[in-house]
Design a protein around this motif. Structure first.
Motif, PDB file in Angstrom:
ATOM      1  N   GLU A  13     162.597  53.552  27.662  1.00 50.57           N
ATOM      2  CA  GLU A  13     161.853  52.327  27.973  1.00 50.57           C
ATOM      3  C   GLU A  13     160.856  52.572  29.102  1.00 50.57           C
ATOM      4  OE1 GLU A  13     162.583  47.643  29.021  1.00 50.57           O
ATOM      5  OE2 GLU A  13     164.121  49.083  29.584  1.00 50.57           O
ATOM      6  N   LYS A  46     155.016  46.096  23.269  1.00 42.83           N
ATOM      7  CA  LYS A  46     155.067  44.650  23.090  1.00 42.83           C
ATOM      8  C   LYS A  46     154.108  44.042  24.099  1.00 42.83           C
ATOM      9  CE  LYS A  46     158.509  41.249  21.974  1.00 42.83           C
ATOM     10  NZ  LYS A  46     159.939  40.925  22.073  1.00 42.83           N
ATOM     11  N   ASP A  82     161.472  46.847  14.336  1.00 44.86           N
ATOM     12  CA  ASP A  82     161.905  45.448  14.446  1.00 44.86           C
ATOM     13  C   ASP A  82     163.157  45.314  15.299  1.00 44.86           C
ATOM     14  OD1 ASP A  82     159.781  44.765  12.808  1.00 44.86           O
ATOM     15  OD2 ASP A  82     161.009  44.600  10.996  1.00 44.86           O
ATOM     16  N   ALA A  83     164.120  46.208  15.095  1.00 45.85           N
ATOM     17  CA  ALA A  83     165.380  46.142  15.841  1.00 45.85           C
ATOM     18  C   ALA A  83     165.156  46.370  17.331  1.00 45.85           C
ATOM     19  CB  ALA A  83     166.366  47.171  15.296  1.00 45.85           C
ATOM     20  N   VAL A  84     164.292  47.317  17.681  1.00 45.08           N
ATOM     21  CA  VAL A  84     164.030  47.611  19.085  1.00 45.08           C
ATOM     22  C   VAL A  84     163.132  46.545  19.708  1.00 45.08           C
ATOM     23  CG1 VAL A  84     162.893  49.248  20.642  1.00 45.08           C
ATOM     24  CG2 VAL A  84     164.408  50.078  18.853  1.00 45.08           C
ATOM     25  N   GLU A  86     162.772  43.460  19.125  1.00 42.13           N
ATOM     26  CA  GLU A  86     163.437  42.176  19.357  1.00 42.13           C
ATOM     27  C   GLU A  86     163.917  42.045  20.802  1.00 42.13           C
ATOM     28  OE1 GLU A  86     167.480  40.157  17.709  1.00 42.13           O
ATOM     29  OE2 GLU A  86     166.111  40.999  16.204  1.00 42.13           O
ATOM     30  N   ASP A  87     164.429  43.134  21.375  1.00 39.74           N
ATOM     31  CA  ASP A  87     164.965  43.121  22.735  1.00 39.74           C
ATOM     32  C   ASP A  87     163.989  43.635  23.785  1.00 39.74           C
ATOM     33  OD1 ASP A  87     167.441  42.124  21.880  1.00 39.74           O
ATOM     34  OD2 ASP A  87     168.155  44.137  21.402  1.00 39.74           O
ATOM     35  N   LEU A  88     162.793  43.995  23.364  1.00 35.66           N
ATOM     36  CA  LEU A  88     161.797  44.555  24.269  1.00 35.66           C
ATOM     37  C   LEU A  88     161.096  43.444  25.051  1.00 35.66           C
ATOM     38  CD1 LEU A  88     160.584  47.318  24.985  1.00 35.66           C
ATOM     39  CD2 LEU A  88     158.952  46.995  23.132  1.00 35.66           C
ATOM     40  N   ALA A  89     161.010  43.613  26.354  1.00 30.95           N
ATOM     41  CA  ALA A  89     160.349  42.610  27.201  1.00 30.95           C
ATOM     42  C   ALA A  89     158.836  42.676  26.987  1.00 30.95           C
ATOM     43  CB  ALA A  89     160.670  42.872  28.668  1.00 30.95           C
TER      44      ALA A  89
END
Length: 144
Positions: A13, A46, A82-84, A86-89
């Motif tokens: 990250e 994102k 998509d899975a990652v 979703e939780d990415l700021a």
């Protein structure tokens, strides 16, 4: 794609969406030394408004990263993004790497040659080793 060493997925990250050249340089060193082979890589960003942008590492304009990855194995795809994401700021990014521990090929071949087979290969986090070591010596890292 035949592999004989353990394969791992690593997510890195970047809170401010800044990718640094020293990471690519170190990956190149590991690949050139025969320690790992990068099988696939994606870069995911994102935006502040929540829009997600992603690309294969070979499409990012970094020639060294493209050399390291070579032809992507196709192990990472839109579902992974998509899975990652979703939780990415918002405003941050993630680098996804799939790599083989190529250094272990000889060990795997030796085990197979001796009639054995690898039953499991478990990654133990460094933090767990640090805690175990501190417990054995009776000290903690803060005390040292």
């Amino acid at each position: 794609m035949a592999t004989s060493g353990p394969v791992e997925l690593v997510l890195i990250e970047f809170p401010r969406s800044d990718f640094k050249g020293e990471i690519v340089a170190e990956l190149g060193r590991l690949v050139d030394a025969g320690t790992v082979d990068v099988l696939d890589a994606l870069l995911i960003r994102k935006a502040a408004d929540g829009a997600v942008e992603w690309l294969e590492a070979t499409e990012g304009g970094d020639d060294e990263l493209a050399r390291i990855v070579g032809e992507p194995a196709g192990l990472l795809a839109a579902d992974d993004v998509d899975a990652v994401a979703e939780d990415l700021a918002p405003g941050s990014a993630v680098g996804m790497l799939v790599f083989e521990h190529s250094w272990a090929r000889g060990l795997s071949a030796a085990v197979a040659g001796a009639g054995g087979r690898m039953l499991d290969w478990t990654r133990v986090p460094a933090e767990a080793i640090d805690e175990l070591t501190a417990g054995l010596t009776g000290t903690t890292e803060k005390e040292s």
